[in-house]
Design an enzyme around this catalytic site. Structure first.
Site, PDB file in Angstrom:
ATOM      1  N   LYS A  22       0.855  -1.205   0.100  1.00 54.84           N
ATOM      2  CA  LYS A  22       0.031   0.021  -0.022  1.00 54.84           C
ATOM      3  C   LYS A  22       0.983   1.206  -0.110  1.00 54.84           C
ATOM      4  O   LYS A  22       0.745   2.084  -0.766  1.00 54.84           O
ATOM      5  CB  LYS A  22      -0.925   0.002   1.302  1.00 54.84           C
ATOM      6  CG  LYS A  22      -1.555   1.323   1.470  1.00 54.84           C
ATOM      7  CD  LYS A  22      -2.223   1.362   2.948  1.00 54.84           C
ATOM      8  CE  LYS A  22      -1.719   1.670   4.045  1.00 54.84           C
ATOM      9  NZ  LYS A  22      -1.350   2.955   4.528  1.00 54.84           N
ATOM     10  N   ASN A  23       1.801   1.151   0.860  1.00 57.96           N
ATOM     11  CA  ASN A  23       2.801   2.482   0.980  1.00 57.96           C
ATOM     12  C   ASN A  23       3.591   2.765  -0.036  1.00 57.96           C
ATOM     13  O   ASN A  23       4.199   3.923  -0.250  1.00 57.96           O
ATOM     14  CB  ASN A  23       3.578   2.549   2.204  1.00 57.96           C
ATOM     15  CG  ASN A  23       2.247   2.494   3.535  1.00 57.96           C
ATOM     16  OD1 ASN A  23       1.264   3.131   3.134  1.00 57.96           O
ATOM     17  ND2 ASN A  23       2.788   2.373   4.772  1.00 57.96           N
ATOM     18  N   ARG A  94      -3.798  10.932   4.493  1.00 58.31           N
ATOM     19  CA  ARG A  94      -2.588  11.790   4.613  1.00 58.31           C
ATOM     20  C   ARG A  94      -1.592  11.587   3.309  1.00 58.31           C
ATOM     21  O   ARG A  94      -1.074  12.580   2.844  1.00 58.31           O
ATOM     22  CB  ARG A  94      -1.610  11.553   5.942  1.00 58.31           C
ATOM     23  CG  ARG A  94      -0.390  12.170   6.030  1.00 58.31           C
ATOM     24  CD  ARG A  94       0.222  11.965   7.135  1.00 58.31           C
ATOM     25  NE  ARG A  94       1.692  12.471   7.033  1.00 58.31           N
ATOM     26  CZ  ARG A  94       2.165  13.810   7.415  1.00 58.31           C
ATOM     27  NH1 ARG A  94       0.987  14.690   7.682  1.00 58.31           N
ATOM     28  NH2 ARG A  94       3.182  14.198   7.226  1.00 58.31           N
ATOM     29  N   ARG A 123       0.959  14.906  12.820  1.00 53.08           N
ATOM     30  CA  ARG A 123       1.451  14.477  11.539  1.00 53.08           C
ATOM     31  C   ARG A 123       1.526  15.846  10.624  1.00 53.08           C
ATOM     32  O   ARG A 123       1.018  15.959   9.727  1.00 53.08           O
ATOM     33  CB  ARG A 123       0.540  13.541  10.684  1.00 53.08           C
ATOM     34  CG  ARG A 123       0.471  12.314  11.502  1.00 53.08           C
ATOM     35  CD  ARG A 123       0.079  11.150  10.910  1.00 53.08           C
ATOM     36  NE  ARG A 123       0.639  10.436  10.071  1.00 53.08           N
ATOM     37  CZ  ARG A 123       0.458   9.543   9.272  1.00 53.08           C
ATOM     38  NH1 ARG A 123      -0.846   8.899   9.386  1.00 53.08           N
ATOM     39  NH2 ARG A 123       1.439   8.929   8.310  1.00 53.08           N
ATOM     40  N   PRO A 124       2.330  16.698  11.191  1.00 49.77           N
ATOM     41  CA  PRO A 124       2.553  18.195  10.319  1.00 49.77           C
ATOM     42  C   PRO A 124       3.271  17.849   8.839  1.00 49.77           C
ATOM     43  O   PRO A 124       3.827  16.777   8.828  1.00 49.77           O
ATOM     44  CB  PRO A 124       3.544  19.137  11.293  1.00 49.77           C
ATOM     45  CG  PRO A 124       4.132  17.971  12.107  1.00 49.77           C
ATOM     46  CD  PRO A 124       3.296  16.637  12.264  1.00 49.77           C
ATOM     47  N   MET A 125       3.479  18.992   8.144  1.00 51.97           N
ATOM     48  CA  MET A 125       4.430  18.745   6.833  1.00 51.97           C
ATOM     49  C   MET A 125       5.475  19.552   6.871  1.00 51.97           C
ATOM     50  O   MET A 125       6.004  19.870   5.697  1.00 51.97           O
ATOM     51  CB  MET A 125       3.323  19.090   5.781  1.00 51.97           C
ATOM     52  CG  MET A 125       2.202  18.131   5.568  1.00 51.97           C
ATOM     53  SD  MET A 125       1.507  18.364   4.016  1.00 51.97           S
ATOM     54  CE  MET A 125       2.784  18.303   2.750  1.00 51.97           C
ATOM     55  N   ASP A 126       5.998  20.224   7.948  1.00 53.80           N
ATOM     56  CA  ASP A 126       7.226  21.038   7.836  1.00 53.80           C
ATOM     57  C   ASP A 126       8.481  20.591   7.146  1.00 53.80           C
ATOM     58  O   ASP A 126       9.240  21.323   6.394  1.00 53.80           O
ATOM     59  CB  ASP A 126       7.589  21.439   9.520  1.00 53.80           C
ATOM     60  CG  ASP A 126       7.898  20.327  10.350  1.00 53.80           C
ATOM     61  OD1 ASP A 126       9.222  20.200  10.526  1.00 53.80           O
ATOM     62  OD2 ASP A 126       7.127  19.197  10.335  1.00 53.80           O
ATOM     63  N   ASP A 308       4.779   0.505  11.812  1.00 50.12           N
ATOM     64  CA  ASP A 308       3.536  -0.132  11.640  1.00 50.12           C
ATOM     65  C   ASP A 308       3.428  -1.433  11.811  1.00 50.12           C
ATOM     66  O   ASP A 308       2.205  -2.212  11.393  1.00 50.12           O
ATOM     67  CB  ASP A 308       3.476   0.150   9.881  1.00 50.12           C
ATOM     68  CG  ASP A 308       3.695   1.501   9.421  1.00 50.12           C
ATOM     69  OD1 ASP A 308       3.625   1.595   8.018  1.00 50.12           O
ATOM     70  OD2 ASP A 308       3.189   2.337  10.421  1.00 50.12           O
ATOM     71  N   ILE A 330       8.149   6.990  16.883  1.00 48.70           N
ATOM     72  CA  ILE A 330       8.037   7.561  15.447  1.00 48.70           C
ATOM     73  C   ILE A 330       6.711   8.540  15.631  1.00 48.70           C
ATOM     74  O   ILE A 330       6.614   9.620  15.056  1.00 48.70           O
ATOM     75  CB  ILE A 330       7.784   6.505  14.273  1.00 48.70           C
ATOM     76  CG1 ILE A 330       8.868   5.645  14.191  1.00 48.70           C
ATOM     77  CG2 ILE A 330       7.473   7.249  12.913  1.00 48.70           C
ATOM     78  CD1 ILE A 330      10.313   6.276  13.538  1.00 48.70           C
TER      79      ILE A 330
HETATM   80  C1  EPZ Z   1       4.610   6.663   6.031  1.00 48.19           C
HETATM   81  O1  EPZ Z   1       3.875   7.686   6.574  1.00 48.19           O
HETATM   82  C2  EPZ Z   1       3.694   5.718   6.087  1.00 48.19           C
HETATM   83  N1  EPZ Z   1       2.606   6.066   5.121  1.00 48.19           N
HETATM   84  C3  EPZ Z   1       3.118   5.271   7.362  1.00 48.19           C
HETATM   85  O2  EPZ Z   1       2.296   4.259   7.308  1.00 48.19           O
HETATM   86  C4  EPZ Z   1       4.266   5.077   8.521  1.00 48.19           C
HETATM   87  O3  EPZ Z   1       3.961   4.845   9.699  1.00 48.19           O
HETATM   88  C5  EPZ Z   1       5.508   6.246   8.268  1.00 48.19           C
HETATM   89  O4  EPZ Z   1       5.630   6.233   7.157  1.00 48.19           O
HETATM   90  C6  EPZ Z   1       6.593   5.814   9.240  1.00 48.19           C
HETATM   91  O5  EPZ Z   1       7.368   4.770   8.498  1.00 48.19           O
HETATM   92  C7  EPZ Z   1       2.718   6.055   3.874  1.00 48.19           C
HETATM   93  O6  EPZ Z   1       3.757   5.509   3.235  1.00 48.19           O
HETATM   94  C8  EPZ Z   1       1.540   6.312   2.878  1.00 48.19           C
HETATM   95  P1  EPZ Z   1       6.743  10.276   8.199  1.00 48.19           P
HETATM   96  P2  EPZ Z   1       4.642   9.636   6.590  1.00 48.19           P
HETATM   97  O7  EPZ Z   1       6.614  11.341   7.163  1.00 48.19           O
HETATM   98  O8  EPZ Z   1       5.562   9.556   5.185  1.00 48.19           O
HETATM   99  C9  EPZ Z   1       6.826  13.296  11.657  1.00 48.19           C
HETATM  100  C10 EPZ Z   1       0.247   2.886   7.679  1.00 48.19           C
HETATM  101  O9  EPZ Z   1      -0.023   2.375   8.692  1.00 48.19           O
HETATM  102  N2  EPZ Z   1       6.723  14.295  10.606  1.00 48.19           N
HETATM  103  O10 EPZ Z   1       7.878   9.381   7.884  1.00 48.19           O
HETATM  104  O11 EPZ Z   1       3.558  10.285   6.702  1.00 48.19           O
HETATM  105  C11 EPZ Z   1       5.381  12.667  11.644  1.00 48.19           C
HETATM  106  O12 EPZ Z   1       4.416  13.247  12.215  1.00 48.19           O
HETATM  107  C12 EPZ Z   1       0.988   4.530   7.866  1.00 48.19           C
HETATM  108  O13 EPZ Z   1       0.407   2.314   6.619  1.00 48.19           O
HETATM  109  C13 EPZ Z   1       6.817  15.691  10.733  1.00 48.19           C
HETATM  110  O14 EPZ Z   1       6.873  15.954  12.114  1.00 48.19           O
HETATM  111  O15 EPZ Z   1       5.538   9.091   7.722  1.00 48.19           O
HETATM  112  C14 EPZ Z   1       5.519  11.244  12.443  1.00 48.19           C
HETATM  113  O16 EPZ Z   1       5.573  11.657  13.665  1.00 48.19           O
HETATM  114  C15 EPZ Z   1       0.593   5.127   9.221  1.00 48.19           C
HETATM  115  N3  EPZ Z   1       6.900  16.717   9.929  1.00 48.19           N
HETATM  116  C16 EPZ Z   1       7.293  11.053  11.792  1.00 48.19           C
HETATM  117  O17 EPZ Z   1       7.710  12.321  11.337  1.00 48.19           O
HETATM  118  C17 EPZ Z   1       6.829  16.243   8.581  1.00 48.19           C
HETATM  119  O18 EPZ Z   1       6.809  16.998   7.477  1.00 48.19           O
HETATM  120  C18 EPZ Z   1       7.266   9.940  10.717  1.00 48.19           C
HETATM  121  O19 EPZ Z   1       6.420  10.672   9.678  1.00 48.19           O
HETATM  122  C19 EPZ Z   1       6.712  14.901   8.294  1.00 48.19           C
HETATM  123  C20 EPZ Z   1       6.710  14.102   9.283  1.00 48.19           C
END
Ligand code: EPZ
Length: 422
Positions: A22-23, A94, A123-126, A308, A330
């Site tokens: 999926k991811n 997201r 889950r911010p986007m910074d 996950d 995480i």
């Molecule tokens: C991906 O999410 C996966 N989703 C998530 O799977 C997975 O848990 C995650 O990576 C970590 O492995 C997809 O691939 C569609 P991150 P993503 O950006 O990209 C923080 C599932 O169950 N963060 O690595 O959103 C964030 O809040 C899902 O299939 C910021 O602070 O994960 C989190 O605490 C759930 N600012 C951490 O980093 C940002 O701009 C990891 O986020 C981006 C993220």
């Protein structure tokens, strides 16, 4: 809303096919925005999240046609492109934020709604904004939307992320593929889904090296052409089903699974007393002799233990011999399965990012509620070995990430059925 009923039914035996990730697929589909030529994805999973991404891409002017009952996705984006990703779709998933990089690369501007928080965290986007700004994008937040634009197109740059964000790495890879000049991304995410996206972009003509390590180098090209790409196996679905025979006993072979996709998870299973064997067809899993042993778990970016799979591992450890400590590093709120497992007789204490699990002899079936995708499947796993009947409600969470879970588990002997809701 549908529910799923599970009854403990002893050891499992047989084979479970693992679907495409999926991811990975949710990052591969937006790549169609990068080219006027068609992108075909094979081994695609049949999930509601894929349908949501299809809906989002259609709203932008890209067409995605599901062929062969959804196992093949034929995507193309050759007409007028709408640069606005609307809140009503983005808030549902997201991963919708993965259209930001491609829209900027293709059009030079984009308006993408912030996804808003979800059950497991803010889950911010910074990190996405910093990474794309390094490539020359001007991005500002207005009315809940990221308004992004570039003067004269994206330009290659060297950028180090403060955290190895998976999504931000994916947005950067897709944007930098069409930027002018060379880009280097440092502290990049190393997940197999990143390598799969890089493989697909290379098939489209991108020049990318170092994916799978913490430093990725991209030489921008003028245009990308169409391609056909097979979606990598889903390592999270794989790990989830490997836990079924670990929890119930018996022996199950997960077809298409490769240990190198989830090495740190397999190491923890081995330490807990689970036998994991790579075969030609996939991964064969069974319990070693005796009871599961308590082990500690710390979730980290790849190649560490996947966040996950944390909820699913907790389901196993509820009946392990001894006390396990799980640390979730995480996400800030990813223990919502714990109160539901307590209803089944588990003994778990949650303090901040740590969950301490004191093993009990047996769980007892109960009515429980799914709260997020991975928490819901951990309740199914717990129900497989519990005494009596477990009813998991709100399984729409489950259908986002697991194809026909009741079919796959009943095929290896589980007593599991779906009850259609109103
Ligand atoms: C991906 O999410 C996966 N989703 C998530 O799977 C997975 O848990 C995650 O990576 C970590 O492995 C997809 O691939 C569609 P991150 P993503 O950006 O990209 C923080 C599932 O169950 N963060 O690595 O959103 C964030 O809040 C899902 O299939 C910021 O602070 O994960 C989190 O605490 C759930 N600012 C951490 O980093 C940002 O701009 C990891 O986020 C981006 C993220």
């Amino acid at each position: 809303m549908d529910s799923i009923i599970v009854r403990g039914n002893g050891p499992l035996k047989g084979q479970i096919p693992i679907a495409g990730a999926k991811n990975a697929c949710l990052a591969l589909m937006p790549a169609t925005l990068l080219s006027e030529e068609p992108l075909t994805l094979t081994n695609a999973p049949r999930l509601s999240d894929i349908r949501t991404m299809t809906e989002l891409l259609a709203s932008l002017g890209a067409e995605v046609t599901a062929l062969q009952e959804g196992k093949v996705l034929a995507a193309s984006c050759h007409g007028e492109i709408n640069p606005v990703a609307d809140y009503d779709i983005v808030r549902k998933m997201r991963a919708s934020n993965l259209v930001l990089g491609p829209l900027l690369a293709r059009l030079g501007h984009a308006v993408v709604s912030l996804p808003g928080g979800c059950a497991i965290g803010a889950r911010p986007m910074d990190i996405h904004v910093d990474a794309l700004s390094a490539l020359g994008a001007q991005i500002e937040l207005r009315d809940g939307y990221l308004h992004a634009k570039t003067q004269g197109g994206l330009k290659g740059a060297v950028h180090e992320m403060r955290f190895a964000s998976v999504g931000a790495t994916e947005n950067f890879l897709m944007a930098a593929s069409l930027a002018k000049g060379t880009s280097v991304l440092k502290n990049a995410a190393r997940e197999p889904e990143i390598v799969d996206l890089a493989d697909c972009l290379r098939a489209m003509g991108a020049q990318i090296e170092g994916d799978g390590t913490g430093t990725i180098e991209i030489q921008g090209v003028d245009r990308l052409h169409g391609a056909t790409h097979p979606v990598v196996a889903d390592r999270i679905e794989l790990g989830t089903y490997m836990l079924a025979p670990a929890i119930c006993g018996g022996e199950v072979e997960c077809l298409g699974g490769r240990i190198e996709l989830i090495e740190s998870f397999c190491e923890r299973l081995d330490a807990a007393g689970v036998s994991v064997e790579q075969t030609k067809a996939g991964i064969k899993v069974s319990r070693k002799n005796g009871r599961i042993r308590a082990v500690d778990v710390v979730t980290e970016p790849f190649p560490g233990f996947p966040t996950d799979l944390q909820a699913q591992m907790m389901a196993l450890l509820c009946t392990a011999e001894g006390t396990s400590v799980l640390e979730e590093k995480i996400f800030e709120n990813r223990f919502m399965h714990a109160p539901e497992l307590l209803r089944m007789g588990a003994n778990i204490e949650v303090h901040g990012g740590h969950a301490t699990v004191h093993g009990v002899d047996k769980l007892r079936g109960a009515r429980v509620m799914a709260t997020d995708l991975r928490a819901s499947v951990s309740l199914i796993l717990a129900g497989l070995a519990a005494e009596g009947e477990t009813m998991v409600s709100r399984v729409y969470h489950l259908d986002r990430g697991y194809e026909r879970v009741e079919d796959k588990l009943s095929a290896v002997g589980a007593h599991i059925e779906r009850v259609k809701g109103e």
